[in-house]
Structure formats: C-alpha cells, structure tokens
Design a protein around this motif. Structure first.
Motif, PDB file in Angstrom:
ATOM      1  N   HIS A 105      -3.021   1.563  16.497  1.00 42.13           N
ATOM      2  CA  HIS A 105      -2.185   2.695  16.105  1.00 42.13           C
ATOM      3  C   HIS A 105      -3.007   3.616  15.207  1.00 42.13           C
ATOM      4  CE1 HIS A 105      -1.636  -0.607  13.241  1.00 42.13           C
ATOM      5  NE2 HIS A 105      -1.415   0.299  12.298  1.00 42.13           N
ATOM      6  N   ARG A 133       2.335  14.064   3.787  1.00 43.72           N
ATOM      7  CA  ARG A 133       3.033  12.904   4.350  1.00 43.72           C
ATOM      8  C   ARG A 133       2.835  11.730   3.404  1.00 43.72           C
ATOM      9  NH1 ARG A 133       2.039   8.487   7.836  1.00 43.72           N
ATOM     10  NH2 ARG A 133       3.616   8.241   9.455  1.00 43.72           N
ATOM     11  N   VAL A 180      -2.684   7.579  12.636  1.00 46.42           N
ATOM     12  CA  VAL A 180      -1.827   8.641  12.098  1.00 46.42           C
ATOM     13  C   VAL A 180      -2.542   9.968  12.319  1.00 46.42           C
ATOM     14  CG1 VAL A 180      -0.586   9.548  10.105  1.00 46.42           C
ATOM     15  CG2 VAL A 180      -0.906   7.085  10.336  1.00 46.42           C
ATOM     16  N   ARG A 204       0.844  -1.207   0.000  1.00 47.28           N
ATOM     17  CA  ARG A 204       0.000   0.000   0.000  1.00 47.28           C
ATOM     18  C   ARG A 204       0.875   1.253   0.000  1.00 47.28           C
ATOM     19  NH1 ARG A 204      -4.440   1.200   4.619  1.00 47.28           N
ATOM     20  NH2 ARG A 204      -5.727   0.068   3.164  1.00 47.28           N
ATOM     21  N   LEU A 213       0.839   5.167   0.408  1.00 45.11           N
ATOM     22  CA  LEU A 213      -0.061   6.113   1.073  1.00 45.11           C
ATOM     23  C   LEU A 213       0.372   7.543   0.850  1.00 45.11           C
ATOM     24  CD1 LEU A 213      -0.268   3.972   4.211  1.00 45.11           C
ATOM     25  CD2 LEU A 213      -2.308   5.099   3.357  1.00 45.11           C
ATOM     26  N   PHE A 216       1.561  -5.045   3.849  1.00 47.76           N
ATOM     27  CA  PHE A 216       0.765  -5.894   4.735  1.00 47.76           C
ATOM     28  C   PHE A 216       0.951  -7.339   4.301  1.00 47.76           C
ATOM     29  CE2 PHE A 216      -1.531  -1.829   4.420  1.00 47.76           C
ATOM     30  CZ  PHE A 216      -1.540  -1.462   5.756  1.00 47.76           C
ATOM     31  N   ASP A 276      -3.868  -3.710  12.286  1.00 45.42           N
ATOM     32  CA  ASP A 276      -3.756  -4.239  10.925  1.00 45.42           C
ATOM     33  C   ASP A 276      -4.300  -5.668  10.892  1.00 45.42           C
ATOM     34  OD1 ASP A 276      -2.670  -1.808  10.286  1.00 45.42           O
ATOM     35  OD2 ASP A 276      -0.594  -2.488  10.414  1.00 45.42           O
ATOM     36  N   LEU A 330       2.702   9.004  13.250  1.00 45.23           N
ATOM     37  CA  LEU A 330       2.262   7.667  13.668  1.00 45.23           C
ATOM     38  C   LEU A 330       2.269   7.601  15.197  1.00 45.23           C
ATOM     39  CD1 LEU A 330       1.568   4.666  12.950  1.00 45.23           C
ATOM     40  CD2 LEU A 330       4.024   4.211  13.124  1.00 45.23           C
ATOM     41  N   LEU A 385       6.381  -1.193   7.763  1.00 41.76           N
ATOM     42  CA  LEU A 385       6.005   0.203   7.513  1.00 41.76           C
ATOM     43  C   LEU A 385       7.237   1.079   7.306  1.00 41.76           C
ATOM     44  CD1 LEU A 385       3.721   2.338   7.409  1.00 41.76           C
ATOM     45  CD2 LEU A 385       4.126   2.681   9.840  1.00 41.76           C
ATOM     46  N   HIS A 404      -6.685   1.956  14.658  1.00 47.06           N
ATOM     47  CA  HIS A 404      -6.994   0.645  14.075  1.00 47.06           C
ATOM     48  C   HIS A 404      -5.858  -0.334  14.358  1.00 47.06           C
ATOM     49  CE1 HIS A 404      -4.153   2.335  11.214  1.00 47.06           C
ATOM     50  NE2 HIS A 404      -3.897   1.094  10.819  1.00 47.06           N
ATOM     51  N   TYR A 434      -0.819  11.362   2.228  1.00 43.87           N
ATOM     52  CA  TYR A 434      -1.662  12.183   3.088  1.00 43.87           C
ATOM     53  C   TYR A 434      -1.424  13.633   2.664  1.00 43.87           C
ATOM     54  CZ  TYR A 434      -1.343   8.005   6.130  1.00 43.87           C
ATOM     55  OH  TYR A 434      -1.360   6.734   6.646  1.00 43.87           O
ATOM     56  N   SER A 459       3.739   7.492   3.072  1.00 40.94           N
ATOM     57  CA  SER A 459       4.335   6.315   3.705  1.00 40.94           C
ATOM     58  C   SER A 459       4.056   5.095   2.833  1.00 40.94           C
ATOM     59  CB  SER A 459       3.805   6.120   5.130  1.00 40.94           C
ATOM     60  OG  SER A 459       2.432   5.845   5.086  1.00 40.94           O
TER      61      SER A 459
HETATM   62  O1  LIG Z   1       1.026   5.849   7.307  1.00 42.59           O
HETATM   63  C1  LIG Z   1       1.402   5.273   8.311  1.00 42.59           C
HETATM   64  O2  LIG Z   1       2.435   5.596   8.898  1.00 42.59           O
HETATM   65  C2  LIG Z   1       0.616   4.127   8.903  1.00 42.59           C
HETATM   66  C3  LIG Z   1      -0.512   3.633   8.046  1.00 42.59           C
HETATM   67  C4  LIG Z   1      -1.243   2.491   8.662  1.00 42.59           C
HETATM   68  O3  LIG Z   1      -1.172   2.235   9.830  1.00 42.59           O
HETATM   69  C5  LIG Z   1      -2.062   1.630   7.802  1.00 42.59           C
HETATM   70  O4  LIG Z   1      -2.276   1.965   6.621  1.00 42.59           O
HETATM   71  O5  LIG Z   1      -2.510   0.573   8.279  1.00 42.59           O
END
Ligand SMILES: O=C(O)CCC(=O)C(=O)O
Ligand SMILES: [Fe+2]
Length: 350
Positions: free
Chosen positions: A286, A305, A288, A205, A207, A311, A230, A245, A237, A228, A209, A307
């Motif tokens: 955890h 941001r 964000v 994934r 990401l 998974f 995972d 985070l 990560l 949430h 932001y 990341s």
């Molecule tokens: O972007 C992050 O640092 C964490 C993202 C996250 O926890 C997730 O996508 O499950």
C-alpha cells in the motif's frame, strides 16, 4: 457489505487511468466487529472470524465498523497529534528518533523511505531522490526497561502524553480481540495468541503529511509514503477524510484507493503475521499518494493529511514459525520478533 474499489488507479508515473474491469474484483470488506464481540454463541463468533480471515487471505485489508473505540477518543487523539506537530521545529527536533531498537521519537520529513527493497544502496538512492513527504512521532510501551519514550514537556503539549498512553492501551486491547478472531478463523483455539502478544511491543505512529504542491507529489516515484508493506502482525489505521491511501490489488498489481469510510478503522496484515501463517494471510502493498478526489481541477496544492497507525507486534521474544493449519511445509525458517522488526527498521531509516 462490500466496498467497490474505485475505478481509478495509478501507474507508477502517477497518472490516473481507468481500469474499471481490471479492478472490479478487488474488495476491501467492511466487517461489523460487534458481531464478534457480543456473539451469543461460538458458531456466531466463528462466522465473523471466518469473514475476517477470508478477507485477510484475499486482500489483506478490512474496514472494521463497531470496533468499540469511541469516536470522541479517536478525534481527541487526532487533536493532540495536530497540536504536537504544530510545535516549533527545534522543539520537535529535541525529541528525535535515534535508534531502530527503540523506534521512539520524532521523525522529520525525509528520514524514512518505506520500500520493499532490502538493498541498502538502493534504499539510500531512493531516499535521496524521493523521500517520503511526511513527519511522524513514534511511541512505544512506556514501561520498557531499556528504551524511553520521547515525551514533549507537558507545558508544550498539554495532555499529549496521557492521551497517547491511553490510546496505546485501547489499541492493544482491540488488537488482542482481532488476533483472537484470527485464531478462530484459522481453526486454532481462541486464546492461541494471547500469551505471545501480551507484552505490548507495539508502535503507535502519529503521522502528519504537510500540504504539498500536487505537481511535486505526482512527480516520478514521489509519494507521501512509498509503496510498502507493514512489518508486524496487524496495523490499525485511523484514516482522515482526506484520502490518498491506495492498496495494491494482488491479482492485477494495480493500486486502488482505500476510500475513507467514517467511523471505521482500516486493519491490515503485516509481514510478520503473513510469515507466521506461512503466507496463508496476505501482507499487501500500500502507499499514500495525492488523493484521487480533487477539490477542483485547478487545485494545485494537496491538502494537509493526518493519520494514526498502530503497528502491533508479537512479544519481542516470540519465535515466529509456521502456525498449525497453515500448510505442511514451512516456507520460512523460525525468527524471533525482535530480530525481524529491528532488522526492517534499520533498513528504512537514516
Ligand atoms: O497514512 C496512512 O494512511 C498510511 C500510513 C502507512 O501505511 C504506514 O505508515 O505504514
Ligand atoms: Fe503502512
């Protein structure tokens, strides 16, 4: 070496308060993984494996240094990911994520609301009130007989596909090594998981932001990614230097920042590995949020941001039932990976 958790935590209303003592026992250890990979003896290997499993029992999170993935590789993935998200919205929209069984494609802002809730109405209400402020691109194994990845045209995102496929393989290999260390740490044979995790049913994934007004992000219940856990076995990560985070200290219930440490990967246990281990290993909440460090007190915009999360999952037909050495009484009935993962994804997307 241990990282001291920061003294800053947030209440759900997202004001910062200081709980220096309450948070002082929470540690996310830094594990030097080269000690496992190049161990000269079984005893040496087991030492690192025990460190990893002990951290996964306590906080569910570790930072891994000397993990073997070159920095150039990681920065190139970040670069290609940034190029992807810069594509026009209508081009990305053509690659839209469509089906939880596939879990591939582009997810625009507001489509996902990660939460612990399993109640469909509650999740819908949360998503309408405070969707996660992020967009993502989900990539699966490329040789699946049913589901295809949603690749952009090569001319729109040069080198994107090749970079991501190589990285997928690289992360898979690291996850296999990690699972070997967990097997040893649980006093199982080193290769215990190998045949159960070799079909690469994972999800890479990317990401993004976007910048957002801090006041908006600090609003009631709003986050870049809501609280949430995972779903799978382990999450690898790759964090940017922009923080944000936060991990819940299971003892106090308070969130503490997982401050980025250059050249490390954050690795955490997912729900399926917790279940497999009969809750011996911990899948920790955890989220964000806006980063704790402000550039200046007058700062009103939270910077963009990016990341990257990998998974990892067992093979979809692997049956998850209480592992040996994890208690005498199974807390959960057996379930196959596919049923579990697709069920969780179905609940969180629209
Ligand atoms: O972007 C992050 O640092 C964490 C993202 C996250 O926890 C997730 O996508 O499950
Ligand atoms: Fe997560």
């Amino acid at each position: 070496m241990f990282i001291r958790a920061s003294v800053y935590v947030r209440s759900f209303g997202l004001q910062r308060r200081s709980f220096a003592n309450a948070a002082a026992n929470f540690r996310i250890p830094v594990i030097d993984f080269s000690k496992f990979r190049t161990a000269q003896s079984d005893v040496e290997k087991k030492e690192t494996a025990d460190e990893i499993v002990s951290a996964f029992k306590n906080s569910g999170f570790i930072y891994v240094s000397n993990h073997g993935i070159p920095e150039d590789t990681v920065s190139n993935v970040f670069r290609k990911s940034a190029e992807f998200f810069k594509m026009p919205t209508d081009v990305k929209a053509q690659l839209a994520w469509e089906d939880p069984r596939s879990n591939r494609g582009y997810v625009q802002i507001g489509r996902e609301r990660v939460t612990q809730s399993a109640d469909a109405d509650e999740i819908l209400a949360l998503r309408e009130k405070a969707p996660d402020f992020k967009e993502s691109m989900e990539i699966g194994r490329d040789w699946d007989s049913v589901w295809e990845n949603q690749w952009p045209e090569e001319s729109d995102a040069p080198g994107f596909k090749k970079t991501m496929l190589n990285f997928f393989q690289t992360c898979h290999e690291l996850h296999v090594e990690m699972m070997r260390s967990i097997a040893l740490g649980l006093d199982l044979s080193e290769n215990f998981f190998d045949r159960k995790i070799d079909q690469q049913c994972h999800n890479l994934r990317l990401l993004s932001y976007p910048p957002i007004k801090r006041a908006l992000l600090d609003g009631d219940g709003q986050a870049r990614a809501g609280s949430h856990s995972d779903y799978g076995t382990l999450t690898l990560l790759f964090q940017p230097q922009v923080g944000g985070l936060e991990v819940m200290d299971p003892q106090t219930g308070m969130f503490v920042p997982a401050t980025p440490i250059p050249s490390t990967i954050v690795i955490n246990v997912g729900d399926l590995l917790a279940r497999w281990s009969n809750d011996v290993l911990r899948s920790t909440l955890h989220r964000v949020v806006s980063p704790a460090k402000m550039i200046s007190s007058a700062e009103t915009i939270t910077p963009a941001r990016q990341s990257i999360a990998f998974f990892s999952n067992p093979n979809f037909d692997t049956v998850i039932e209480c592992l040996p050495n994890c208690g005498n009484e199974a807390r959960y009935p057996p379930i196959d990976t596919k049923t579990y993962i697709v069920g969780r994804l179905t609940a969180t997307y629209m």
